[in-house]
Enzyme design. Sequence first.
Site, PDB file in Angstrom:
ATOM      1  CE1 TYR A 342     -11.725   9.396 -49.785  1.00 52.47           C
ATOM      2  CE2 TYR A 342     -12.879  11.241 -48.941  1.00 52.47           C
ATOM      3  CZ  TYR A 342     -11.814  10.159 -48.913  1.00 52.47           C
ATOM      4  OH  TYR A 342     -10.885  10.443 -47.727  1.00 52.47           O
ATOM      5  CG  ASP A 344     -18.636   8.056 -51.604  1.00 52.01           C
ATOM      6  OD1 ASP A 344     -17.488   7.866 -51.234  1.00 52.01           O
ATOM      7  OD2 ASP A 344     -19.244   8.929 -51.399  1.00 52.01           O
ATOM      8  CB  THR A 353     -21.440   2.143 -46.897  1.00 55.06           C
ATOM      9  OG1 THR A 353     -22.261   2.376 -48.163  1.00 55.06           O
ATOM     10  CG2 THR A 353     -19.960   1.889 -47.082  1.00 55.06           C
ATOM     11  CB  VAL A 429     -19.924   6.517 -47.640  1.00 54.24           C
ATOM     12  CG1 VAL A 429     -18.576   6.361 -48.299  1.00 54.24           C
ATOM     13  CG2 VAL A 429     -21.137   5.846 -48.557  1.00 54.24           C
ATOM     14  CE1 TYR A 432     -22.024  14.905 -45.659  1.00 54.89           C
ATOM     15  CE2 TYR A 432     -19.649  14.624 -46.279  1.00 54.89           C
ATOM     16  CZ  TYR A 432     -20.627  15.675 -45.919  1.00 54.89           C
ATOM     17  OH  TYR A 432     -20.412  16.963 -46.023  1.00 54.89           O
ATOM     18  CG  ASP A 498     -31.614   0.100 -70.089  1.00 56.06           C
ATOM     19  OD1 ASP A 498     -32.179   0.414 -71.078  1.00 56.06           O
ATOM     20  OD2 ASP A 498     -31.200  -1.010 -70.406  1.00 56.06           O
TER      21      ASP A 498
END
Lengths: 632, 632
Positions: A342, A344, A353, A429, A432, A498
Site C-alpha cells: 500500500y 496509504d 481516513t 487506514v 491500522y 520545505d
Amino acid sequence: MEKPYRIQFFIIIISIAVFTCAYSRNTNLRSSSNTGVHNSNHHFTDTPLHPLDPLTVPEINKIRSILSAYGPFSSSSPSINTLSLDEPDKSQVVSWKTGEPLPPRRASVLAVLDGQTHVLTVDLNLGVVTTDVVNVGSGYPMLTTEDQLTASLVLYSNLEFNNSILARGVDFNDLVCGSSSPGWFGPGEEGKRIVKVQCFSGQNTPNYYMRPIEGLTVTVDVDKREIVKLTDTGRHIPIPKETNTDYLYATTSQFSDMTPETNPMSMEQPKGPSFTVENGHTVKWANWVFHLKPDIRAGMIISQAVVQAENGEYRSVMYKGFASEVFVPYMDPDQHWYFKSYLDVGEYGLGATAMALVELNDCPRYSYYMDGVFATADGRPFIQPNMICIFERYAGDIGWRHSEIPAMGFDMRESRPKVTLVARMVSSVGNYDYIFDWEFQTDGVIRIKVGLSGMLLVKATPYENLYNIPNTDDMTGPLVSENVIGVVHDHYISYHLDMDIDGQNNSFAEVNLVKEESLPGQSPRKSYLKAKRKVAKTENDAKIKFSLYDPSEFHVFNPARRSRLGNPTGYKIVPGGTAASLLDHDDPPQIRAAVTNNQIWVTPHNRSEEWVGGLLVSQSKGDDTIAVWSAR
Amino acid sequence: MEKPYRIQFFIIIISIAVFTCAYSRNTNLRSSSNTGVHNSNHHFTDTPLHPLDPLTVPEINKIRSILSAYGPFSSSSPSINTLSLDEPDKSQVVSWKTGEPLPPRRASVLAVLDGQTHVLTVDLNLGVVTTDVVNVGSGYPMLTTEDQLTASLVLYSNLEFNNSILARGVDFNDLVCGSSSPGWFGPGEEGKRIVKVQCFSGQNTPNYYMRPIEGLTVTVDVDKREIVKLTDTGRHIPIPKETNTDYLYATTSQFSDMTPETNPMSMEQPKGPSFTVENGHTVKWANWVFHLKPDIRAGMIISQAVVQAENGEYRSVMYKGFASEVFVPYMDPDQHWYFKSYLDVGEYGLGATAMALVELNDCPRYSYYMDGVFATADGRPFIQPNMICIFERYAGDIGWRHSEIPAMGFDMRESRPKVTLVARMVSSVGNYDYIFDWEFQTDGVIRIKVGLSGMLLVKATPYENLYNIPNTDDMTGPLVSENVIGVVHDHYISYHLDMDIDGQNNSFAEVNLVKEESLPGQSPRKSYLKAKRKVAKTENDAKIKFSLYDPSEFHVFNPARRSRLGNPTGYKIVPGGTAASLLDHDDPPQIRAAVTNNQIWVTPHNRSEEWVGGLLVSQSKGDDTIAVWSAR
C-alpha cells in the site's frame, strides 16, 4: 536555488497493539467534563482569511456549481476524488501580509469520468475551470469511500461470490468486505480502476479483522461496477474464532478483571493553555507561530512556521511540512497477498481516513479541536469534526537542568520542566491507526512523531498451533493466535519538509564523522573523531543512505545568514529509528515506492513534485515518483 | 546455562543544552506546594527487609567498626572508596520469600591503603573481614570526593601553580579547579593514583565551565598528595567572557524578557498515585512489582521485576538491570585534552554524583522520593536525600486506539490513554547531567531512557569568530561562542540486563530479516522479506553489531516455557538511536571501553562480571573488560 527538503524516516511496526487493547485505559478521564475548546460551527459561513486556508463550505459549493456547468461534466457527472485548495505560488504567500486581500483562490480537482482522470484547476474568482488535463500517464486518484462502497455492492449481487460465502457457512449479516488498492503488477489489470475486495466475518465481534475469510479475493472495476475476477482457493481454511478479539470498552467486561487499573490522571492548566488559534488556522504558542490545516491527502499540513529569537525577531524556519507518502509492503507472495503493497497517502488519503478524535483519550484536556472541511465524490462539502487536536504537553520531562557538587564550592540545583506544543491527527487506514504528531519546543526543536496502533492485518491458516505446522520456515509471519498469522510487513513514512531557515535559498550539508589517526609523537591518543562538512552541490550529493559505521549529521542551512560568530544559521536533521527497504529495486512495489531507495532526498522546489509517489498513485507504474523527477 | 544480557546502546549528544537554559521554565510549578511523598527520616534505625536492600546506616556504622578493628587497617586508616552490599547469590535471592530471615548480610569494600587497592568482604553477621584481596592487576576504585578535594588543596599550596594563575590575572577567589580522571596511556603514569586537575574562572558567573583556564593541566598524586607534573602552555589563550553564561533562575532577569512564558501546567492525580513503595524499596504499580535501590556506582538498580499476566500469575521478567558503564571520549589530541576519555560509572560513580532532585521541575507532583545511603571515604554513613524519584506519567500519549470508518457499517472510536511508571535519577558528572529513566508500561514494555543536560565541556581558543580562524579544518569542534570551542565527543552508555523471562536459563536469538526472491511463476512479486531466526549457541554468536541494510530483531526467550500456540515466551530488545565507536581498537581509550566494540554482548551469569569496564576502572589498562572475559 530554493530547495525543499524531503526527509524520509521509517517506522518498524511493533506488533503488540492488539495485545495491549485491554490495558492503559482510564475510566475517570473518559467520564470527565471540560474537555477542550471546540470549533463547533457548521462552517456554513466560513471565509478564508489566509492564502493557505483550506477551501470553505461556501467555496466548495461554488466549485460544485462551476463544475456542473462545465461542458465535459454537464452531461454525465464525474466522480470527484479530491477537491482541495490550489495553493498560490510560494512567492505570493511569502509576500502576503495580514489584512491584505488574498491572492486569487483556486481549487485543484482530481475527477474521474468515463474511466479517464481529469486534473482540473477551478478559479473561484473567475468562476470557471481554467485548466483540464486528461491524464495520459499511469495512475488514478485516491479511492473514495463511494468507490469502496460500490465494490461491496457489486459483490453482494454476484452468485459465485454468494456461493463462496455460503460454502464457508458465513451469515450474510455477519459479512464485512473491504476494498484494497491493487497496486500495479504489469499489464494484466491496466486501463481500468480496480480494487481487490476481501471479506471478513463480523460474527460475535466488532474486530472482524481477526476473522478473515482467507483465500477469497474479488477484483472489481469500480467505474464499470463489475467483477473482473474472482479467486476462491481457501475454502479449506477455517475462519479464526472470535475468542477474546472484542476490544470495545463497553463490552469487554471479561477484560476488566485482568486490566491493571490506575487512578485518574490528567494534565491540568489552572490558567488554561498558553496557545491561541487565530482565524481558525494560525497557531501561536510561546515563541512559535505557524499555519495548520487539515488536508484530505496529507492529513495535516504545517506552513510558514516561524520562531521568535531572543532579540524578539521572528525568523522563518519551515515553509511547508507534511507526510508525503506511507509505504506498507506485506511480505507474502501468495496470490491473495502479493498485491498488499500500500501507498496509504496516495491511495487512501490520511485526511480521508482521519476520524473524529476521542476527547481526553486521544488528546488531553484543554485541547483545541479543528474540523476538516472536505468534499464528497459528488462534490458536496462534508465536515470531519474534531479531526486535529492541538495541546500543550507536560510529560514530566526536564527541559534543562544542572546540579553542582557542593564539594566544588557551589551548591546549585537548577531545573526547568519541559513544556511543548503538539498538533495531532489520527488516520485509521483500515485496520491500522497512524498517530501523527508535530511537536514544537521552545528551544526551537521541531519533533515529528508517528505512532502505530489499531489491529494487525492477519492471514488465516489451517494450523492451530506451531506443533502441527509441518515446516515453520514456510510461514510468512508469526502465529499470533489459533489459525492466525501476523504477516511480516513494514511501514515507511516519507515527510516533505520545505525548509526556509532565515529565508529561502537554503542549502544542505552532510557532516561526516571520520576517524583521524594522530601524527607520530603528536599525542598519546592514537585516534580521534573529526567532523568533515560537505555542502551538497547537486541533487545526487544529497541522496542520502544512512550508514551506521560511516556516520554523518545532516544540516539544512542558510549560507546568506550567519551568526555573530560566523556560523551559518541552520537546523540539524536528526533521524529517528530507521530501516531500509530490502526489496528488489525492480520489484513493482519498490519501483512505485522508490522514495525508500534513499533515506534523504533533496530536490529543487517544484509545486508539481510534492507527492513522492506521484500525483496519481493508485495503480501507477511509478512513472511520476521522486526517483523519476530526480533522474531528470 | 543461565545468561544475563548486557545490552549496550548509544546516545549521541545533542549539544543544545547550554542554549536552552533560558527556556521551558515554569515559575508556578516552582512555587507550588504538595510536592510529593517524602521518605524524610534520617535512616538511623533503618533495617534491611529484603536480601537486596542496600546497607543501612546501622550496618555501615558496624562495618566501619569492623574495619577499624581489622589488622591491616588498625594502624593507618585506608581510604574507603566504595562500600556497598555484597548481594547474596542469585539462587538465595530467588528462593527467598517475604517474612523469611534474610540471607547473611555481607558488604563489599574497595579501599586504598599505602597506594594499594584492597578488595574486601565484610560479614556483618560474623562481624569480621572474611576476604581481603590486594589488587595485582591494573586499575583503582572510583575517585572519592575527598580525593578530588585533596588534589585542589595540593595545587593551592604550589608556587608554580599560583604563578600560572597570577599570570592570567585570575583572582584566587574566583578560581575553581576540578579533578579529571587521567585515563590510561601507557607506563608513564602507572603505579600511582593520579588525577588531572584543570581550572576555571568563576568570576561573575556560576557557570565557570564556560570560562576555562586553557592550557594549564596539573597531574596530582592523590595518595602522596604531591604534584607529579604541571604543564602550562596556554597563557596566550584568553579566558572566555562571562557574558550570558549565568543560568541561575534567580539572577537571570536579563533572560526573562526573552523567555517564552507558558501558563502553569502539571500532572494531577485527584486520588493520588496508583503505586506503592513497600519496605522502602519494593515498588508495586498496576501489573508490575520490582525492587529499586540507589547504588553508589550504578546509580539505580532495578531487581526482580515481575509482571502480572492476564490470568493473575506473576511472571518474572528481569533479575537485575542497571547502567554498567558510560564511555565519553573527547576528540582532541591536544596534550590538555587527549586524556579526556571518561568512564563515568567506574571513575566517578552515577550514585556518587547524583544530587537531590528538584521537586516539581525534575519530577512531577505526586512523586515519591527515595534517599541514597552511602559511605564517606572514612567509612561514615552519609545520606543523599531525594536521589531517586518515582512517578506515574501521563504524557498525553495514546496507549491503544482504533476507529472504524462509518462507511464500513461500523462507527467505533475506541481509545485508551497511556499511563506509565517512571523511576528517575540524575547524575551530575561535572558539567553534564545524565537523566536516567526506567519506564514501565502496563503492556509489559520496559523502556530505558537517558537524557543529557547541563553544560558542554568547552575549550578556550584565541579566536573570537570564524573569520579570524586561519584554518577551520583544524578545529576539534564548532565555535559555540567567542573564544569557546565545543569539542566533539560521544556518550556511549552500556546497560547490564540480566533477563529471567519466566524463570532462569533464558536464550538469545537473532531474527534476521532477509530478502527472498519469489520463484518463477510463483507470484507477481519479485521479492519479499522473511524473518530467519537463529538461536545463539555461543557467546560469539551473540556479539552483535547492528546493521542497517542487513537488519535483525533480537529476542531473549525462555526455551522451556511456551505459549498455548507453542511460541517460546520472551522479550524483544529494541535498540534506540545507535552509533558505533570509530576509534582504533588498539587506542588506549577504546581498549578500556572495548564494550563499545559490539552493540550487544551476551555472557554467562557471573557475579564478578557486572562492570563491563572492569571492577577497578580508574587508570585501568582494560585488562578486566567484557571483551577480556568474553575472550576467555
